[in-house]
Design an enzyme around this catalytic site. Structure first.
Site, PDB file in Angstrom:
ATOM      1  N   SER A 143       0.836  -1.219   0.000  1.00 51.81           N
ATOM      2  CA  SER A 143       0.000   0.000   0.000  1.00 51.81           C
ATOM      3  C   SER A 143       0.855   1.247   0.000  1.00 51.81           C
ATOM      4  CB  SER A 143      -0.864   0.048   1.264  1.00 51.81           C
ATOM      5  OG  SER A 143      -1.883  -0.881   1.195  1.00 51.81           O
ATOM      6  N   HIS A 164      -2.444  -3.565  -6.564  1.00 51.97           N
ATOM      7  CA  HIS A 164      -2.908  -3.119  -5.246  1.00 51.97           C
ATOM      8  C   HIS A 164      -4.413  -3.320  -5.109  1.00 51.97           C
ATOM      9  CE1 HIS A 164      -3.692   0.141  -2.101  1.00 51.97           C
ATOM     10  NE2 HIS A 164      -3.089  -0.854  -1.488  1.00 51.97           N
ATOM     11  N   GLU A 176      -5.712  -1.320  -8.356  1.00 51.79           N
ATOM     12  CA  GLU A 176      -4.753  -0.360  -8.896  1.00 51.79           C
ATOM     13  C   GLU A 176      -3.596  -1.142  -9.520  1.00 51.79           C
ATOM     14  OE1 GLU A 176      -5.291   3.566  -6.105  1.00 51.79           O
ATOM     15  OE2 GLU A 176      -3.951   2.025  -5.347  1.00 51.79           O
ATOM     16  N   ASN A 214      -5.190   5.915  -1.998  1.00 52.46           N
ATOM     17  CA  ASN A 214      -4.679   6.363  -0.704  1.00 52.46           C
ATOM     18  C   ASN A 214      -4.135   7.790  -0.768  1.00 52.46           C
ATOM     19  OD1 ASN A 214      -5.474   4.142   0.685  1.00 52.46           O
ATOM     20  ND2 ASN A 214      -3.556   3.036   0.424  1.00 52.46           N
TER      21      ASN A 214
HETATM   22  P1  NAI Z   1      -1.392  -9.807   7.136  1.00 52.80           P
HETATM   23  O1  NAI Z   1      -0.527  -9.538   8.307  1.00 52.80           O
HETATM   24  O2  NAI Z   1      -2.832 -10.137   7.359  1.00 52.80           O
HETATM   25  O3  NAI Z   1      -0.769 -10.993   6.269  1.00 52.80           O
HETATM   26  C1  NAI Z   1       0.576 -11.084   5.971  1.00 52.80           C
HETATM   27  C2  NAI Z   1       0.910 -12.556   5.850  1.00 52.80           C
HETATM   28  O4  NAI Z   1       2.217 -12.687   5.277  1.00 52.80           O
HETATM   29  C3  NAI Z   1       0.931 -13.298   7.180  1.00 52.80           C
HETATM   30  O5  NAI Z   1       0.065 -14.423   7.105  1.00 52.80           O
HETATM   31  C4  NAI Z   1       2.396 -13.719   7.352  1.00 52.80           C
HETATM   32  O6  NAI Z   1       2.549 -14.955   8.013  1.00 52.80           O
HETATM   33  C5  NAI Z   1       2.835 -13.799   5.902  1.00 52.80           C
HETATM   34  N1  NAI Z   1       4.265 -13.690   5.692  1.00 52.80           N
HETATM   35  C6  NAI Z   1       5.150 -12.832   6.261  1.00 52.80           C
HETATM   36  N2  NAI Z   1       6.374 -13.022   5.749  1.00 52.80           N
HETATM   37  C7  NAI Z   1       6.278 -14.004   4.821  1.00 52.80           C
HETATM   38  C8  NAI Z   1       7.181 -14.634   3.922  1.00 52.80           C
HETATM   39  N3  NAI Z   1       8.458 -14.284   3.882  1.00 52.80           N
HETATM   40  N4  NAI Z   1       6.714 -15.585   3.106  1.00 52.80           N
HETATM   41  C9  NAI Z   1       5.419 -15.945   3.127  1.00 52.80           C
HETATM   42  N5  NAI Z   1       4.507 -15.384   3.939  1.00 52.80           N
HETATM   43  C10 NAI Z   1       4.929 -14.420   4.766  1.00 52.80           C
HETATM   44  O7  NAI Z   1      -1.204  -8.532   6.180  1.00 52.80           O
HETATM   45  P2  NAI Z   1      -2.230  -7.947   5.104  1.00 52.80           P
HETATM   46  O8  NAI Z   1      -3.140  -6.957   5.734  1.00 52.80           O
HETATM   47  O9  NAI Z   1      -2.804  -9.059   4.325  1.00 52.80           O
HETATM   48  O10 NAI Z   1      -1.230  -7.083   4.188  1.00 52.80           O
HETATM   49  C11 NAI Z   1      -0.369  -7.715   3.270  1.00 52.80           C
HETATM   50  C12 NAI Z   1       0.146  -6.679   2.285  1.00 52.80           C
HETATM   51  O11 NAI Z   1      -0.966  -6.079   1.614  1.00 52.80           O
HETATM   52  C13 NAI Z   1       0.931  -5.519   2.905  1.00 52.80           C
HETATM   53  O12 NAI Z   1       1.951  -5.143   2.032  1.00 52.80           O
HETATM   54  C14 NAI Z   1      -0.114  -4.415   3.019  1.00 52.80           C
HETATM   55  O13 NAI Z   1       0.440  -3.132   2.978  1.00 52.80           O
HETATM   56  C15 NAI Z   1      -0.921  -4.665   1.752  1.00 52.80           C
HETATM   57  N6  NAI Z   1      -2.301  -4.173   1.785  1.00 52.80           N
HETATM   58  C16 NAI Z   1      -3.071  -4.292   2.926  1.00 52.80           C
HETATM   59  C17 NAI Z   1      -4.383  -3.819   2.922  1.00 52.80           C
HETATM   60  C18 NAI Z   1      -5.251  -3.959   4.123  1.00 52.80           C
HETATM   61  O14 NAI Z   1      -6.342  -3.349   4.140  1.00 52.80           O
HETATM   62  N7  NAI Z   1      -4.863  -4.753   5.132  1.00 52.80           N
HETATM   63  C19 NAI Z   1      -4.969  -3.179   1.737  1.00 52.80           C
HETATM   64  C20 NAI Z   1      -4.094  -3.194   0.561  1.00 52.80           C
HETATM   65  C21 NAI Z   1      -2.815  -3.650   0.628  1.00 52.80           C
END
Ligand code: NAI
Length: 268
Positions: A143, A164, A176, A214
């Protein structure tokens, strides 16, 4: 926040070639990754979902199943058996793995959705760059980080972009599609086509902080907080942010109120 139609219309691609991506690897099975895996599988893609351990992946699968059941409940109100069949078929399209290097050996697209940390993202892409086939496109769902900076550690900057999504992914229509200065036309077209194939409305963004949504949303929310601090707008007649623009005044004086009156910035 509903995006102003003006912004969306300017950005929505009118056409994209047919989707050639058949297999996607989603790295990170958290909130976003589960949703991305779901929409891809729901739209016929073969998916490999990767996370750090089986417990997380089992939770991701559970989240996807619950979400799919919600989707089919609406679609198959009168025929729950077909709905259940669709859930099972979609789940079968999603394979889970903890070894990312194994996962990317044969894949057309990698969508990274791990935690928001540039070092971890660079480490991941740098490692899989050595293993994934040449044609494989890499994309990050970040993001707030620079796609170009994440891509800089790979030898495939031309086959690297941003995809995105918005939360909750199965519900939010917008995607996006971010191109850096190095993203090739071919990669960009393939990302657009894939985004459309998984049911999203794709807009093109430059690799700038906050992309489009954003970039609009964050100042909008900050301004709301500042407004609360300041009190209400009548007390601030000279505040430039509250003054209607000349164009807005002109449109209103001409009765061009948008959809309501049949014409605004556009004719409806
Ligand atoms: P989350 O914390 O729910 O999920 C992240 C996952 O990645 C976890 O399950 C973790 O175990 C896993 N992980 C970490 N390191 C890893 C690796 N080396 N290999 C494999 N898995 C790994 O995070 P979320 O909210 O899903 O965000 C993920 C990405 O999406 C971030 O970059 C965030 O900025 C982006 N994003 C988030 C939004 C939101 O509303 N939460 C919206 C749009 C983008």
């Amino acid at each position: 926040m509903a995006l102003p139609s003006l912004v969306l219309r300017r950005c929505v691609s009118s056409s994209a070639p047919a989707n050639v991506i058949k297999h996607v690897t989603v790295v990170g099975g958290g909130l976003m990754g589960s949703g991305i895996a779901q929409v891809a599988a729901q739209n016929g893609q073969d998916v490999t979902l990767v996370d750090v351990n089986d417990a997380v992946l089992s939770k991701s699968r559970g989240i996807i199943e619950t979400s799919l059941k919600r989707v089919v409940k609406k679609m198959f109100k009168d025929n729950p058996a077909d709905g259940e069949k669709l859930v099972q078929e979609t789940l079968e399209k999603i394979k889970t793995l903890t070894d990312v290097n194994e996962a990317v050996k044969e894949t057309d697209l990698v969508v990274e959705a791990i935690i928001e940390n540039i070092d971890l993202k660079q480490k991941l892409f740098s490692s899989i760059d050595e293993i994934a086939p040449d044609h494989t496109i890499f994309a990050s769902n970040t993001s707030s980080l620079s796609i170009g900076e994440i891509a800089s550690v790979t030898k495939r900057k031309d086959r690297f972009g941003g995809l995105h999504f918005f939360n909750p992914v199965p519900v939010m229509k917008l995607l996006e599609v971010i191109r850096t200065e190095d993203t090739s036309d071919d990669t960009y077209q393939k990302m657009m086509a894939w985004g459309q194939a998984v049911g999203k409305t794709c807009i093109t963004c430059k690799d700038t902080p906050g992309f489009v949504v954003n970039r609009l949303l964050v100042p909008y929310m900050s301004e709301a907080v500042r407004m609360l601090e300041r009190g209400w707008h009548k007390k601030f007649p000279d505040e430039p942010l509250f003054k209607p623009s000349k164009l807005m005044k002109k449109l209103v004086s001409e009765g061009k109120l948008g959809r309501k009156s049949g014409e605004g910035f556009y004719k409806y």
